[in-house]
Motif scaffolding. Structure first.
Motif, PDB file in Angstrom:
ATOM      1  N   THR A 296     -56.663 -30.563   8.516  1.00 43.12           N
ATOM      2  CA  THR A 296     -57.511 -30.862   7.356  1.00 43.12           C
ATOM      3  C   THR A 296     -58.150 -29.570   6.869  1.00 43.12           C
ATOM      4  N   GLU A 297     -58.599 -29.590   5.634  1.00 40.59           N
ATOM      5  CA  GLU A 297     -59.213 -28.393   5.065  1.00 40.59           C
ATOM      6  C   GLU A 297     -60.602 -28.154   5.645  1.00 40.59           C
ATOM      7  N   GLU A 298     -61.281 -29.230   6.048  1.00 39.87           N
ATOM      8  CA  GLU A 298     -62.615 -29.093   6.616  1.00 39.87           C
ATOM      9  C   GLU A 298     -62.642 -29.801   7.965  1.00 39.87           C
ATOM     10  N   ASN A 299     -63.627 -29.424   8.816  1.00 37.55           N
ATOM     11  CA  ASN A 299     -63.649 -30.016  10.153  1.00 37.55           C
ATOM     12  C   ASN A 299     -64.204 -31.437  10.131  1.00 37.55           C
ATOM     13  N   PHE A 300     -63.955 -32.133  11.235  1.00 35.28           N
ATOM     14  CA  PHE A 300     -64.305 -33.547  11.319  1.00 35.28           C
ATOM     15  C   PHE A 300     -65.786 -33.799  11.091  1.00 35.28           C
ATOM     16  N   ASP A 301     -66.634 -33.011  11.729  1.00 40.85           N
ATOM     17  CA  ASP A 301     -68.080 -33.257  11.661  1.00 40.85           C
ATOM     18  C   ASP A 301     -68.587 -33.158  10.229  1.00 40.85           C
ATOM     19  N   LYS A 302     -68.089 -32.168   9.480  1.00 41.05           N
ATOM     20  CA  LYS A 302     -68.517 -32.020   8.100  1.00 41.05           C
ATOM     21  C   LYS A 302     -67.975 -33.156   7.242  1.00 41.05           C
ATOM     22  N   THR A 303     -66.708 -33.496   7.463  1.00 42.16           N
ATOM     23  CA  THR A 303     -66.094 -34.595   6.712  1.00 42.16           C
ATOM     24  C   THR A 303     -66.829 -35.893   6.981  1.00 42.16           C
ATOM     25  N   ASN A 304     -67.160 -36.119   8.259  1.00 42.42           N
ATOM     26  CA  ASN A 304     -67.837 -37.356   8.645  1.00 42.42           C
ATOM     27  C   ASN A 304     -69.239 -37.416   8.050  1.00 42.42           C
ATOM     28  N   ALA A 305     -69.919 -36.260   8.031  1.00 43.45           N
ATOM     29  CA  ALA A 305     -71.267 -36.219   7.459  1.00 43.45           C
ATOM     30  C   ALA A 305     -71.224 -36.553   5.968  1.00 43.45           C
ATOM     31  N   GLU A 306     -70.213 -36.014   5.280  1.00 41.09           N
ATOM     32  CA  GLU A 306     -70.077 -36.303   3.848  1.00 41.09           C
ATOM     33  C   GLU A 306     -69.739 -37.772   3.627  1.00 41.09           C
ATOM     34  N   ALA A 307     -68.884 -38.314   4.508  1.00 40.90           N
ATOM     35  CA  ALA A 307     -68.544 -39.734   4.402  1.00 40.90           C
ATOM     36  C   ALA A 307     -69.776 -40.601   4.631  1.00 40.90           C
ATOM     37  N   ASP A 308     -70.603 -40.213   5.620  1.00 36.16           N
ATOM     38  CA  ASP A 308     -71.843 -40.956   5.893  1.00 36.16           C
ATOM     39  C   ASP A 308     -72.777 -40.915   4.693  1.00 36.16           C
ATOM     40  N   GLN A 309     -72.856 -39.733   4.057  1.00 32.33           N
ATOM     41  CA  GLN A 309     -73.716 -39.589   2.885  1.00 32.33           C
ATOM     42  C   GLN A 309     -73.227 -40.469   1.745  1.00 32.33           C
TER      43      GLN A 309
ATOM     44  N   ALA B  97     -56.177 -40.025  14.133  1.00 31.10           N
ATOM     45  CA  ALA B  97     -57.163 -39.216  14.859  1.00 31.10           C
ATOM     46  C   ALA B  97     -58.575 -39.499  14.366  1.00 31.10           C
ATOM     47  N   PHE B  98     -58.740 -39.600  13.057  1.00 30.43           N
ATOM     48  CA  PHE B  98     -60.086 -39.869  12.523  1.00 30.43           C
ATOM     49  C   PHE B  98     -60.635 -41.176  13.084  1.00 30.43           C
ATOM     50  N   GLU B  99     -59.825 -42.224  13.086  1.00 34.73           N
ATOM     51  CA  GLU B  99     -60.289 -43.527  13.586  1.00 34.73           C
ATOM     52  C   GLU B  99     -60.634 -43.465  15.067  1.00 34.73           C
ATOM     53  N   LEU B 100     -59.805 -42.770  15.847  1.00 33.09           N
ATOM     54  CA  LEU B 100     -60.053 -42.664  17.290  1.00 33.09           C
ATOM     55  C   LEU B 100     -61.308 -41.850  17.593  1.00 33.09           C
ATOM     56  N   ILE B 101     -61.535 -40.798  16.840  1.00 36.25           N
ATOM     57  CA  ILE B 101     -62.744 -39.988  17.043  1.00 36.25           C
ATOM     58  C   ILE B 101     -63.976 -40.774  16.600  1.00 36.25           C
ATOM     59  N   ASP B 102     -63.880 -41.380  15.425  1.00 37.27           N
ATOM     60  CA  ASP B 102     -65.033 -42.047  14.821  1.00 37.27           C
ATOM     61  C   ASP B 102     -65.405 -43.332  15.550  1.00 37.27           C
TER      62      ASP B 102
ATOM     63  N   GLU C  86     -61.904 -35.199  21.989  1.00 41.44           N
ATOM     64  CA  GLU C  86     -60.874 -34.237  22.370  1.00 41.44           C
ATOM     65  C   GLU C  86     -59.795 -34.096  21.299  1.00 41.44           C
ATOM     66  N   LEU C  87     -59.770 -35.052  20.341  1.00 39.70           N
ATOM     67  CA  LEU C  87     -58.786 -34.965  19.263  1.00 39.70           C
ATOM     68  C   LEU C  87     -59.304 -34.170  18.064  1.00 39.70           C
ATOM     69  N   LYS C  88     -60.574 -33.762  18.098  1.00 36.31           N
ATOM     70  CA  LYS C  88     -61.141 -33.030  16.956  1.00 36.31           C
ATOM     71  C   LYS C  88     -60.363 -31.756  16.623  1.00 36.31           C
ATOM     72  N   PRO C  89     -59.977 -30.930  17.617  1.00 33.88           N
ATOM     73  CA  PRO C  89     -59.219 -29.714  17.273  1.00 33.88           C
ATOM     74  C   PRO C  89     -57.929 -30.023  16.518  1.00 33.88           C
ATOM     75  N   ILE C  90     -57.237 -31.072  16.917  1.00 34.44           N
ATOM     76  CA  ILE C  90     -55.995 -31.436  16.223  1.00 34.44           C
ATOM     77  C   ILE C  90     -56.311 -31.922  14.819  1.00 34.44           C
ATOM     78  N   TYR C  91     -57.326 -32.776  14.702  1.00 38.99           N
ATOM     79  CA  TYR C  91     -57.706 -33.282  13.378  1.00 38.99           C
ATOM     80  C   TYR C  91     -58.107 -32.128  12.456  1.00 38.99           C
ATOM     81  N   ASN C  92     -58.955 -31.234  12.974  1.00 35.42           N
ATOM     82  CA  ASN C  92     -59.442 -30.116  12.156  1.00 35.42           C
ATOM     83  C   ASN C  92     -58.309 -29.194  11.716  1.00 35.42           C
TER      84      ASN C  92
END
Length: 380
Positions: A123-136, A103-108, A114-120
């Motif tokens: 996981t302990e944290e939602n995709f957008d926050k996880t992705n932002a931390e990964a970007d940082q 799901a992460f690869e398909l979203i990213d 549309e897969l964000k709800p399933i991914y979230n």
């Protein structure tokens, strides 16, 4: 694939005469042949690149979209399995790992939000926050790498949150440093120029300036000869004026590029020189011609190398896999064939995994990958 139009052959002597040519004449022929080969290779690779880019859009991307949809269906299937009864904690842990990775690869990469709800949900944290931390984290790694490579000290408040901003900042810093270095060299040159020169230094500079003037003159002489013959301003006949205007465009383009080979071709094409003229070129003139041709060959070599690197970066393939039209075509055909096999396989998997017993059996063979390992599902 179309090739360049037939052009006049520029060469000194026939094949039978090659053995008796001087060293400069042989060098002239060798450089001409190298430039001809490089020009054709560049032309063919550019044509192939355009063709491949079209095929990527028409043949590859639709398959990739189809494959991504099947992968999304697989994520939903794993999510339903996780929510259903009859799966052990170990099996559910494996399902979560699969859901997170795919799901992460398909979203990213594919933008399948549309897969964000399933991914979230898994996981302990939602995709957008996880992705932002990964970007940082990625930005910090890039800072460290770029700082080491280019000797750049990043300011604390600089925004390098994505590769484009990082590249822009690095280019700006490198440009500023190069400008400062250029100014330093200019000042050093001015100080050096102000110092009295020895007689030998003066002689060397005089020889260098003379040689540069002669090299420029060698190209300019050919250019002026063609301009005198084909300048359209004094032509009264409209048809002939149009013809000469077109010729002058070709002449001017070749001159502005210092393209000696093109100017010689134009002279041969319009019978301002013949083959015997090339065979009687003075050694001194050949020396200057060869210097110009060596520079042309080096520039074409650099251009071909840069194009290869661009294609390698674009396709994610090593340079040797994209160094010719045949290699490019083979690479794309291989990718398309593999994608078709992957689609066939994933369709079969989705059908099979809809049976809990088969999915449970397969989960026994699935291993949660460590960060430095590669999983079968990375290709899914």
């Amino acid at each position: 694939m179309p090739t360049q139009p037939q052009q006049h052959i520029v060469q000194i002597g026939t094949k039978k005469q090659q053995a008796v040519l001087s060293k400069s004449q042989k060098e002239f022929n060798r450089l001409i042949q190298k430039i001809e080969t490089l020009n054709q290779s560049l032309h063919d690779l550019r044509e192939a690149t355009q063709h491949i880019q079209q095929r990527v859009q028409t043949d590859y991307r639709p398959l990739l979209t189809q494959y991504s949809r099947f992968r999304a269906d697989l994520v939903r299937l794993f999510d339903r399995a996780y929510e259903s009864k009859g799966y052990t904690k170990t099996e559910k842990k494996k399902l979560v790992d699969l859901i997170q990775n795919i799901a992460f690869e398909l979203i990213d990469n594919q933008g399948m939000d549309e897969l964000k709800p399933i991914y979230n949900k898994h996981t302990e944290e939602n995709f957008d926050k996880t992705n932002a931390e990964a970007d940082q984290h990625t930005a910090e790694l890039l800072k460290e790498m770029m700082g080491s490579m280019f000797g750049i000290n990043f300011e604390d408040d600089v925004d390098v949150s994505d590769p484009q901003k990082m590249a822009a900042y690095v280019q700006e810093q490198v440009a500023q440093r190069e400008a400062a270095e250029a100014e330093r060299k200019q000042q050093a040159a001015e100080r050096k120029a102000a110092k009295p020169k020895s007689e030998k230094q003066q002689e060397r500079e005089a020889r260098k300036q003379t040689e540069e003037r002669n090299i420029t003159k060698a190209v300019r002489t050919l250019y002026i000869d063609l301009v005198k013959a084909f300048h359209p301003d004094r032509e009264l006949d409209e048809a002939e004026k149009l013809r000469k205007t077109e010729i002058m465009h070709r002449v001017t383009e070749a001159y502005e590029k210092s393209d000696l080979l093109a100017l010689l071709r134009l002279q041969l094409e319009f019978e301002h020189i013949d083959q015997s003229h090339l065979e009687t070129l003075a050694e001194e003139q050949l020396k200057y011609y060869n210097k110009i041709l060596r520079q042309q060959a080096q520039e074409l070599d650099d251009e071909f190398f840069a194009l290869q690197n661009d294609l390698a970066a674009m396709t994610g393939k090593p340079a040797f896999a994209v160094n010719s039209p045949i290699a490019l075509e083979f690479s794309l055909n291989s990718d398309i064939a593999q994608l078709k096999r992957d689609i066939k396989q994933i369709k079969s998997d989705i059908k099979a995994f809809s049976e809990p017993a088969i999915l449970k059996q397969w989960l026994k063979t699935y291993r949660i990958q460590k960060p430095d390992e590669f999983s079968f599902f990375d290709l899914m």
